[in-house]
Design a protein around this motif. Structure first.
Motif, short mmCIF file in Angstrom:
data_model
loop_
_atom_site.label_atom_id
_atom_site.label_comp_id
_atom_site.label_asym_id
_atom_site.label_seq_id
_atom_site.Cartn_x
_atom_site.Cartn_y
_atom_site.Cartn_z
N GLN A 50 0.83 -1.20 0.00
CA GLN A 50 0.00 0.00 0.00
C GLN A 50 0.87 1.25 0.00
OE1 GLN A 50 -2.60 -0.87 3.44
NE2 GLN A 50 -4.27 -1.04 1.97
N ALA A 51 0.33 2.30 -0.60
CA ALA A 51 1.02 3.58 -0.67
C ALA A 51 0.01 4.70 -0.44
CB ALA A 51 1.72 3.75 -2.02
N VAL A 52 0.51 5.85 -0.02
CA VAL A 52 -0.33 7.01 0.27
C VAL A 52 -0.10 8.07 -0.80
CG1 VAL A 52 -0.88 8.81 1.95
CG2 VAL A 52 -0.17 6.55 2.74
N VAL A 53 -1.19 8.64 -1.31
CA VAL A 53 -1.09 9.75 -2.27
C VAL A 53 -0.57 10.97 -1.54
CG1 VAL A 53 -2.38 11.31 -3.76
CG2 VAL A 53 -2.94 8.88 -3.73
N SER A 54 0.50 11.56 -2.06
CA SER A 54 1.11 12.72 -1.42
C SER A 54 1.59 13.66 -2.52
CB SER A 54 2.29 12.27 -0.53
OG SER A 54 2.80 13.35 0.21
N VAL A 81 -5.14 6.04 0.61
CA VAL A 81 -4.31 4.84 0.52
C VAL A 81 -4.73 4.04 -0.71
CG1 VAL A 81 -3.64 2.67 1.63
CG2 VAL A 81 -3.95 4.74 3.01
N VAL A 82 -3.77 3.67 -1.54
CA VAL A 82 -4.03 2.84 -2.71
C VAL A 82 -3.19 1.57 -2.60
CG1 VAL A 82 -4.58 4.82 -4.17
CG2 VAL A 82 -2.22 3.99 -4.07
N THR A 83 -3.56 0.56 -3.35
CA THR A 83 -2.85 -0.72 -3.32
C THR A 83 -2.14 -0.95 -4.64
OG1 THR A 83 -4.51 -1.64 -1.81
CG2 THR A 83 -3.10 -3.21 -2.98
N ALA A 84 -0.85 -1.25 -4.58
CA ALA A 84 -0.04 -1.47 -5.78
C ALA A 84 -0.32 -2.85 -6.36
CB ALA A 84 1.44 -1.33 -5.45
N LEU A 85 -0.22 -2.95 -7.69
CA LEU A 85 -0.39 -4.22 -8.39
C LEU A 85 0.94 -4.77 -8.88
CD1 LEU A 85 -3.66 -3.43 -10.39
CD2 LEU A 85 -3.41 -4.75 -8.29
N GLY A 86 2.04 -4.07 -8.53
CA GLY A 86 3.37 -4.59 -8.83
C GLY A 86 3.83 -4.40 -10.26
N VAL A 87 3.22 -3.44 -10.98
CA VAL A 87 3.59 -3.18 -12.37
C VAL A 87 3.93 -1.71 -12.51
CG1 VAL A 87 2.86 -3.28 -14.78
CG2 VAL A 87 2.04 -5.00 -13.16
N GLN A 88 5.08 -1.41 -13.16
CA GLN A 88 5.48 -0.03 -13.39
C GLN A 88 5.81 0.15 -14.87
OE1 GLN A 88 7.38 -1.98 -11.16
NE2 GLN A 88 6.17 -1.43 -9.35
N GLN A 89 5.65 1.38 -15.34
CA GLN A 89 6.02 1.71 -16.71
C GLN A 89 6.35 3.18 -16.81
OE1 GLN A 89 3.76 -0.13 -19.81
NE2 GLN A 89 4.15 1.52 -21.27
N ARG A 90 7.37 3.50 -17.59
CA ARG A 90 7.78 4.89 -17.75
C ARG A 90 7.25 5.44 -19.07
NH1 ARG A 90 11.91 7.03 -15.13
NH2 ARG A 90 12.97 5.04 -14.91
N ALA A 91 6.62 6.61 -19.00
CA ALA A 91 6.11 7.27 -20.21
C ALA A 91 5.81 8.73 -19.88
CB ALA A 91 4.85 6.59 -20.73
N ASP A 92 5.93 9.60 -20.88
CA ASP A 92 5.60 11.02 -20.77
C ASP A 92 6.35 11.70 -19.62
OD1 ASP A 92 3.83 10.63 -22.84
OD2 ASP A 92 2.07 10.42 -21.55
N GLY A 93 7.56 11.24 -19.35
CA GLY A 93 8.37 11.87 -18.31
C GLY A 93 8.02 11.45 -16.90
N HIS A 94 7.14 10.46 -16.73
CA HIS A 94 6.74 9.98 -15.40
C HIS A 94 6.96 8.48 -15.31
CE1 HIS A 94 4.78 13.73 -14.13
NE2 HIS A 94 4.30 13.81 -15.36
N CYS A 95 7.18 8.02 -14.08
CA CYS A 95 7.10 6.60 -13.79
C CYS A 95 5.67 6.32 -13.33
CB CYS A 95 8.09 6.20 -12.70
SG CYS A 95 7.85 4.53 -12.11
N TRP A 96 4.99 5.39 -13.98
CA TRP A 96 3.59 5.10 -13.67
C TRP A 96 3.49 3.79 -12.90
CZ3 TRP A 96 0.08 8.81 -14.92
CH2 TRP A 96 0.48 9.76 -15.86
N GLU A 97 2.70 3.83 -11.83
CA GLU A 97 2.48 2.66 -10.98
C GLU A 97 1.05 2.16 -11.20
OE1 GLU A 97 4.02 -0.06 -8.43
OE2 GLU A 97 5.04 1.89 -8.37
N ARG A 98 0.90 0.86 -11.44
CA ARG A 98 -0.42 0.25 -11.56
C ARG A 98 -0.97 0.01 -10.15
NH1 ARG A 98 -4.66 -0.49 -15.11
NH2 ARG A 98 -5.45 -2.61 -15.15
N VAL A 99 -2.14 0.58 -9.86
CA VAL A 99 -2.71 0.51 -8.50
C VAL A 99 -4.21 0.24 -8.59
CG1 VAL A 99 -1.00 2.14 -7.60
CG2 VAL A 99 -3.22 2.98 -8.35
#
Length: 337
Positions: A50-54, A81-99
């Motif tokens: 889990q992670a917190v939006v900040s 609080v959101v729950t991560a799905l363990g998938v990341q991808q980089r695009a448009d200058g950001h690292c994106w987390e699947r949640v």
């Protein structure tokens, strides 16, 4: 959100000690805001963590795709609080987390997520091992697994069924079914268009296909053949069934339009009341009878055709929106990115 730190000009004061005091106060506030600026989690998030939006108080968008072009599914406030799905991808200058957020899967910018109970590391890169659209031209990036296709309830010949795709591979999804599939359809909530894939059609017919198909996508399938004349009545609702489950918050559609998703509860009244928009109609397809069962909030009991128990926690539902309540935001409180 404007990432630049702005300092408001102070008024001049005739007494130097007040000027000094104001300067010190401004320096203290600027320092405090800098040290409190949220950063991404100290390392990549594993599935289930889990992670917190900040995001500096501005909130964060939950998007349908790992891109700024992805449709906004929800505007999530800081502290959520959101729950991560363990998938990341980089695009448009950001690292994106699947949640997932309130049962809704999507993508968030990882730099505004802080691991629940974890430390902040300004130099960490949760996307260090993730696919990068900028780097794909220079190096081969492993293709993520498309997922295991879902097996949908069997409809009568010529009839329709609905369920979760479980995969991003349309051909695997069709092959996994226990009946002959004529076509597959998916609702784009933002545009209200149904994208389609016609089985056996020439390539130019399926050129666009289902570009946003993913494991969490809701799909409709039509079976080949001619529909029988009499399919019977839907099963009656169980008597005195207790409420179960937790209602999912579905993507917000345009006013007077439809959204679609998994109910999460067996109670249509609870489902309707849990949405951040006015719900005018809850609809569910009863696959065996090919009948639409509907619940209308605040309508008398005799008008209701979808009851607790007929609706299940894993049922796919359509919700028709009435008023869509938009939150008024100032320029400094636009969700990012």
């Amino acid at each position: 959100m404007d990432l630049a730190v702005g300092v408001h000009p102070h008024r001049r004061h005739t007494l130097s000690r007040y000027l000094v005091a104001l300067a010190l106060a401004a320096a203290f506030l600027l320092s405090a805001s800098t040290t409190a600026t949220p950063a991404h989690a100290d390392e990549r998030l594993d599935a289930g963590e889990q992670a917190v939006v900040s995001a500096d108080g501005d909130g964060l968008n939950l998007r349908s795709l790992p891109s700024l072009a992805g449709a906004i599914l929800a505007e999530v406030p800081d502290g959520t609080v959101v729950t991560a799905l363990g998938v990341q991808q980089r695009a448009d200058g950001h690292c994106w987390e699947r949640v997932t957020h309130d049962g809704q899967p999507g993508w968030m910018a990882a730099e505004y997520l802080v691991r629940l109970g974890g430390a902040i590391d300004e130099d960490a890169d949760p996307c260090a091992e993730a696919a990068s659209t900028e780097d794909q031209e220079d190096e081969e990036v492993p293709t993520p697994s498309p997922g295991d296709p879902g097996v949908l309830p069997v409809p009568p010949p010529g009839g329709w069924t609905v369920g979760l795709a479980g995969t991003s591979d349309i051909e695997a999804l069709v092959e996994a079914q226990t009946f002959d599939v004529a076509s597959v359809w998916m609702l784009d909530v933002a545009t209200q268009d149904y994208d389609s894939y016609i089985v056996g059609a020439p390539a130019f017919v399926n050129e666009d296909g289902l570009p946003n198909l993913g494991p969490d996508s809701v799909v409709l399938m039509r079976r080949t053949g001619d529909k029988p004349g009499d399919l019977g009545e839907p099963a009656a609702a169980p008597a005195d069934e207790a409420p179960r489950g937790v209602a999912n918050v579905l993507p917000t559609p345009p006013a007077d339009k439809f959204t679609i998703g998994v109910s999460g509860t067996n109670d249509p009244a609870v489902l309707a009341a849990s949405q951040p928009f006015e719900v005018k109609l809850v609809a569910m397809l009863d696959v065996p009878s090919q009948t639409w069962l509907t619940y209308i909030p605040d309508a008398p009991d005799f008008a209701q055709r979808l009851a607790r128990g007929q609706l299940r926690e894993d049922s796919i539902v359509w919700l028709r929106a009435g008023a869509v309540f938009m939150i008024r935001r100032t320029a400094s409180s636009t969700p990012t990115p």
